[in-house]
Design a protein around this motif. Structure first.
Motif, mmCIF file in Angstrom:
data_model
loop_
_atom_site.group_PDB
_atom_site.id
_atom_site.type_symbol
_atom_site.label_atom_id
_atom_site.label_comp_id
_atom_site.label_asym_id
_atom_site.label_seq_id
_atom_site.Cartn_x
_atom_site.Cartn_y
_atom_site.Cartn_z
ATOM 1 N N LEU A 118 0.826 -1.210 0.000
ATOM 2 C CA LEU A 118 0.000 0.000 0.000
ATOM 3 C C LEU A 118 0.862 1.262 0.000
ATOM 4 C CD1 LEU A 118 -2.767 -1.130 2.513
ATOM 5 C CD2 LEU A 118 -2.962 -0.955 0.019
ATOM 6 N N ALA A 119 1.972 1.233 0.742
ATOM 7 C CA ALA A 119 2.887 2.384 0.750
ATOM 8 C C ALA A 119 3.472 2.609 -0.640
ATOM 9 C CB ALA A 119 4.011 2.154 1.765
ATOM 10 N N ASP A 120 3.760 1.537 -1.343
ATOM 11 C CA ASP A 120 4.303 1.658 -2.699
ATOM 12 C C ASP A 120 3.266 2.255 -3.650
ATOM 13 O OD1 ASP A 120 6.571 1.199 -4.452
ATOM 14 O OD2 ASP A 120 5.366 -0.392 -5.384
ATOM 15 N N LEU A 121 2.009 1.844 -3.499
ATOM 16 C CA LEU A 121 0.935 2.440 -4.309
ATOM 17 C C LEU A 121 0.838 3.947 -4.055
ATOM 18 C CD1 LEU A 121 -2.022 -0.110 -4.052
ATOM 19 C CD2 LEU A 121 -0.753 0.498 -6.118
ATOM 20 N N LYS A 122 0.956 4.327 -2.786
ATOM 21 C CA LYS A 122 0.905 5.751 -2.422
ATOM 22 C C LYS A 122 2.110 6.489 -2.993
ATOM 23 C CE LYS A 122 -1.634 4.954 1.849
ATOM 24 N NZ LYS A 122 -1.523 4.846 3.311
ATOM 25 N N GLU A 123 3.278 5.880 -2.880
ATOM 26 C CA GLU A 123 4.503 6.503 -3.384
ATOM 27 C C GLU A 123 4.427 6.751 -4.890
ATOM 28 O OE1 GLU A 123 8.989 4.934 -3.698
ATOM 29 O OE2 GLU A 123 8.154 4.932 -1.670
ATOM 30 N N HIS A 124 3.763 5.848 -5.607
ATOM 31 C CA HIS A 124 3.594 6.014 -7.054
ATOM 32 C C HIS A 124 2.425 6.947 -7.400
ATOM 33 C CE1 HIS A 124 6.319 2.563 -7.427
ATOM 34 N NE2 HIS A 124 6.484 2.978 -8.660
ATOM 35 N N ARG A 125 1.763 7.466 -6.376
ATOM 36 C CA ARG A 125 0.651 8.407 -6.527
ATOM 37 C C ARG A 125 -0.556 7.791 -7.256
ATOM 38 N NH1 ARG A 125 1.467 13.252 -4.844
ATOM 39 N NH2 ARG A 125 0.039 14.243 -6.294
ATOM 40 N N PHE A 126 -0.795 6.488 -6.989
ATOM 41 C CA PHE A 126 -1.956 5.806 -7.566
ATOM 42 C C PHE A 126 -3.120 5.740 -6.583
ATOM 43 C CE2 PHE A 126 1.371 3.223 -9.992
ATOM 44 C CZ PHE A 126 1.215 3.954 -11.158
ATOM 45 N N LEU A 127 -2.829 5.545 -5.316
ATOM 46 C CA LEU A 127 -3.848 5.176 -4.346
ATOM 47 C C LEU A 127 -4.641 6.371 -3.824
ATOM 48 C CD1 LEU A 127 -5.037 2.758 -2.867
ATOM 49 C CD2 LEU A 127 -3.383 3.161 -1.042
ATOM 50 N N GLY A 128 -5.957 6.351 -4.097
ATOM 51 C CA GLY A 128 -6.867 7.322 -3.516
ATOM 52 C C GLY A 128 -7.376 6.783 -2.194
ATOM 53 N N ARG A 129 -7.903 5.559 -2.215
ATOM 54 C CA ARG A 129 -8.349 4.876 -1.015
ATOM 55 C C ARG A 129 -8.367 3.382 -1.314
ATOM 56 N NH1 ARG A 129 -13.910 3.702 -1.335
ATOM 57 N NH2 ARG A 129 -14.850 4.608 -3.173
ATOM 58 N N SER A 130 -8.394 2.593 -0.241
ATOM 59 C CA SER A 130 -8.370 1.140 -0.431
ATOM 60 C C SER A 130 -9.094 0.446 0.713
ATOM 61 C CB SER A 130 -6.939 0.627 -0.508
ATOM 62 O OG SER A 130 -6.273 0.801 0.726
ATOM 63 N N GLU A 131 -9.420 -0.801 0.481
ATOM 64 C CA GLU A 131 -9.966 -1.682 1.511
ATOM 65 C C GLU A 131 -9.297 -3.029 1.292
ATOM 66 O OE1 GLU A 131 -14.203 -3.693 2.794
ATOM 67 O OE2 GLU A 131 -14.225 -1.720 1.864
ATOM 68 N N THR A 132 -8.745 -3.580 2.374
ATOM 69 C CA THR A 132 -7.991 -4.821 2.280
ATOM 70 C C THR A 132 -8.756 -5.944 2.962
ATOM 71 O OG1 THR A 132 -5.925 -3.588 2.295
ATOM 72 C CG2 THR A 132 -5.789 -5.918 2.851
ATOM 73 N N VAL A 133 -8.802 -7.097 2.295
ATOM 74 C CA VAL A 133 -9.454 -8.286 2.833
ATOM 75 C C VAL A 133 -8.423 -9.414 2.811
ATOM 76 C CG1 VAL A 133 -11.326 -9.951 2.521
ATOM 77 C CG2 VAL A 133 -11.694 -7.545 1.931
#
Length: 149
Positions: A118-133
């Protein structure tokens, strides 16, 4: 594609290492004819690849994770798709309908790796929000073939 092709595909789906002679005996063809049909099915794209089905726990990747992802409004969706296609932890990535943009399937060795993902997604500026299962068990397991093998 005829009924014999479908039977060959079904036999290969159960065991891709099955011998041509064994397949031929099951469908009533000589091994050379089976080989020609498999070659034709592969050339046409009906058979895309032959793979290994590994035991995730034996590979140290026992945790199955699904992540619902909504991209940032300014995210480059093409870049995200390329990122997903090449990320070693991502087994599947699906563009979906509803409140989320993507559903990603991961295999990790332990839950702390999810945070890193998730940190990598944020670092690449992709992640707006997420839900993990996290899957507790898999009564009908899928196959597991890591990308980096």
């Amino acid at each position: 594609m005829d009924d014999i092709d479908l039977k060959i595909i079904g036999l290969l789906a159960l065991d891709a290492k099955r011998s041509l002679a064994d397949i031929g005996g099951s469908v009533g063809l000589a091994p050379s004819s089976v080989n020609e049909r498999i070659r034709r099915l592969t050339a046409s794209g009906a058979i895309r690849r032959f793979t290994l089905d590994l035991d995730p726990a034996a590979m140290g990747m026992q945790t199955l994770v699904f992540v619902w992802i909504a991209l940032r409004e300014d995210a480059d969706e093409t870049a995200f798709r390329e990122y997903a296609a090449n990320h070693p932890l991502i087994l599947e990535c699906h563009h979906v309908t509803g409140a989320w943009a993507y559903l990603v399937k991961l295999r990790v060795s332990a839950p702390p790796e999810i945070e890193g993902f998730l940190a990598d997604l944020k670092e690449h500026r992709f992640l707006g929000r997420s839900e993990t299962v996290i899957a507790l068990s898999s009564p009908v397991p899928g196959s597991f073939t890591p990308k980096d093998m």
